[in-house]
Design a protein around this motif. Structure first.
Motif, short mmCIF file in Angstrom:
data_model
loop_
_atom_site.label_atom_id
_atom_site.label_comp_id
_atom_site.label_asym_id
_atom_site.label_seq_id
_atom_site.Cartn_x
_atom_site.Cartn_y
_atom_site.Cartn_z
N PHE A 205 0.82 -1.21 0.00
CA PHE A 205 0.00 0.00 0.00
C PHE A 205 0.85 1.27 0.00
N ARG A 206 0.19 2.37 -0.33
CA ARG A 206 0.85 3.67 -0.25
C ARG A 206 1.08 4.02 1.22
N PRO A 207 2.17 4.70 1.54
CA PRO A 207 2.41 5.11 2.94
C PRO A 207 1.36 6.11 3.41
N GLY A 208 1.04 6.06 4.70
CA GLY A 208 0.20 7.07 5.32
C GLY A 208 -1.28 6.96 5.04
N VAL A 209 -1.76 5.85 4.51
CA VAL A 209 -3.18 5.72 4.20
C VAL A 209 -3.94 5.15 5.40
N HIS A 210 -5.27 5.30 5.38
CA HIS A 210 -6.09 4.75 6.45
C HIS A 210 -7.17 3.80 5.91
N SER A 211 -7.17 3.58 4.59
CA SER A 211 -8.19 2.76 3.97
C SER A 211 -7.56 1.58 3.22
N ARG A 212 -7.99 0.36 3.56
CA ARG A 212 -7.56 -0.82 2.82
C ARG A 212 -8.44 -0.95 1.58
N SER A 213 -8.17 -0.07 0.62
CA SER A 213 -8.97 -0.03 -0.60
C SER A 213 -8.09 -0.33 -1.81
N ASN A 214 -8.73 -0.73 -2.90
CA ASN A 214 -7.99 -1.02 -4.12
C ASN A 214 -7.22 0.20 -4.61
N ALA A 215 -7.79 1.39 -4.39
CA ALA A 215 -7.15 2.61 -4.88
C ALA A 215 -5.82 2.87 -4.18
N VAL A 217 -3.64 0.50 -3.23
CA VAL A 217 -2.66 -0.55 -3.52
C VAL A 217 -1.66 -0.03 -4.55
N VAL A 218 -0.37 -0.20 -4.26
CA VAL A 218 0.67 0.23 -5.20
C VAL A 218 1.27 -0.95 -5.97
N ARG A 219 1.18 -2.16 -5.41
CA ARG A 219 1.72 -3.33 -6.10
C ARG A 219 1.09 -4.60 -5.53
N ARG A 220 0.93 -5.60 -6.39
CA ARG A 220 0.39 -6.89 -5.97
C ARG A 220 1.46 -7.96 -6.18
N PRO A 221 2.30 -8.19 -5.18
CA PRO A 221 3.35 -9.20 -5.35
C PRO A 221 2.81 -10.63 -5.37
N PHE A 222 1.65 -10.84 -4.71
CA PHE A 222 1.16 -12.21 -4.51
C PHE A 222 -0.33 -12.32 -4.80
N LEU A 223 -0.72 -13.51 -5.19
CA LEU A 223 -2.13 -13.88 -5.32
C LEU A 223 -2.38 -15.00 -4.32
N PHE A 288 -9.37 -12.37 -6.17
CA PHE A 288 -8.84 -11.52 -7.23
C PHE A 288 -8.95 -10.02 -6.90
N ARG A 289 -9.60 -9.69 -5.78
CA ARG A 289 -9.68 -8.27 -5.38
C ARG A 289 -8.32 -7.81 -4.87
N GLU A 290 -7.91 -6.64 -5.28
CA GLU A 290 -6.56 -6.16 -4.97
C GLU A 290 -6.30 -6.06 -3.47
N ALA A 291 -7.30 -5.63 -2.71
CA ALA A 291 -7.09 -5.42 -1.28
C ALA A 291 -7.81 -6.47 -0.43
N GLN A 292 -8.02 -7.65 -0.97
CA GLN A 292 -8.71 -8.72 -0.25
C GLN A 292 -7.88 -9.19 0.94
N PRO A 293 -8.45 -9.22 2.16
CA PRO A 293 -7.70 -9.71 3.32
C PRO A 293 -7.56 -11.22 3.31
N CYS A 294 -6.53 -11.72 3.97
CA CYS A 294 -6.32 -13.16 4.11
C CYS A 294 -5.74 -13.43 5.50
N ARG A 295 -5.76 -14.67 5.92
CA ARG A 295 -5.36 -15.02 7.29
C ARG A 295 -3.85 -14.87 7.50
N LEU A 296 -3.50 -14.32 8.66
CA LEU A 296 -2.11 -14.11 9.03
C LEU A 296 -1.66 -15.23 9.97
#
Length: 317
Positions: A205-215, A217-223, A288-296
């Motif tokens: 994600f971009r630095p300093g954001v407060h929203s886990r939104s697709n907008a 996201v700066v890069r998608r290293p993983f699916l 396939f959603r850019e900002a989709q959460p997954c288990r940590l």
């Protein structure tokens, strides 16, 4: 006669799966060179009417049936019982959409027929998965999040939190500040700890954001691939099949129904086919959603630890 009636008059009995999609006996079934399945031939009436068959040996007969189906439905829509008026010729764009639709239908049919073979050929017990991990996972499972974060660059901004730890611009400043602290560099997360948070995201994600939104996201290293309908060993079979054309980086046991497979993000052409294939195989399309959460890994869930089963860090920073 409506479109469904016209389709049945040309193709015979159709097993309808909704208002505009059904399955029938292929009009060229006598030309098939491989074993027939119950749903090898699909009829789609939404958009350009289309018949698509899993087999290719019948393509000439299917093409002819498509011409008859489209012509008959077109005449009916114009209120013409006969052929006195020449049918409108499709535009190049309509032809391309039609070809894409037929290709997708064939891919869906092939995927549906392939699931059993994939599971039979690539099934792997979880104990073997753990033992085969390139990184030996012998430390406390609650520290699994530290290992997983090593997949990302140290200065990459990663979101870690619970699903609601995100807010839009209308939230008050206190809420924004709380959510902003859910976005930190990997270096900062490793220094501060994650505080038992259950989720992360395979995107940066971009630095300093407060929203886990697709907008943001700066890069998608993983699916991340998952399914709530496939059992663990069946899901591992799908992962193993995918490893033939994608690099697997991690497998996470979610302490629930599913496994999460972390793959390096594929090329656009591969991604387009995966959207079709994985949905048919029972995987969650939300992946396939850019900002989709997954288990940590490392967090507790209903008294169990979400844990790493397999990890490959070769070449990661």
């Amino acid at each position: 006669m409506n479109a469904r009636g016209i389709a049945e008059s040309i193709l015979g009995a159709i097993e309808w799966d909704g208002a505009e999609v059904g399955f029938c006996q292929c009009p060229g079934i006598g030309l098939h060179t491989k074993k027939d399945g119950d749903r090898d031939c699909k009829v789609m009436l939404d958009g350009a009417p289309t018949i698509a068959c899993f087999h290719t040996s019948c393509s000439g007969v299917v093409d002819d049936a498509n011409r008859r189906l489209r012509s008959a439905i077109g005449k009916a829509e114009r209120g013409q019982p006969g052929a006195s008026q020449a049918p409108r010729q499709p535009t190049p764009e309509e032809l391309e959409r039609r070809r894409a639709k037929e290709a997708q239908a064939r891919l869906e049919l092939r995927s549906r027929r392939s699931l059993g073979r994939i599971i039979e050929t690539h099934r792997t017990p979880l104990a073997e998965v753990f033992e085969s991990s390139p990184i030996r996972l012998l430390d406390d499972p609650k520290d699994g999040w530290r290992l997983l974060l090593r997949l990302f660059p140290e200065d990459g901004v990663v979101w870690i939190g619970d699903k609601k730890d995100s807010c839009n611009d209308h939230a008050d400043e206190e809420r924004k500040g709380f959510c902003r602290r859910r976005f930190r560099s990997v270096r900062d997360w490793l220094r501060l700890g994650v505080g038992g948070a259950q989720f992360t995201c395979p995107s940066l994600f971009r630095p300093g954001v407060h929203s886990r939104s697709n907008a943001n996201v700066v890069r998608r290293p993983f699916l991340v691939v998952e399914s709530d309908s496939l059992r663990h060993e069946e899901m591992m079979a799908v992962f193993n099949w995918m490893r033939q054309f994608m690099r697997l980086r991690a497998v996470v046991d979610t302490a629930g129904k599913s496994l999460h497979g972390w793959f390096e993000f594929p090329r656009a052409a591969v991604l387009a086919e995966l959207r079709v294939i994985l949905k048919v195989l029972g995987c969650d399309p939300a992946l396939f959603r850019e900002a989709q959460p997954c288990r940590l890994p490392g967090a507790m869930r209903d008294g169990k630890v979400q844990s790493l089963l397999w990890l490959d860090l070769e070449g990661c920073q």
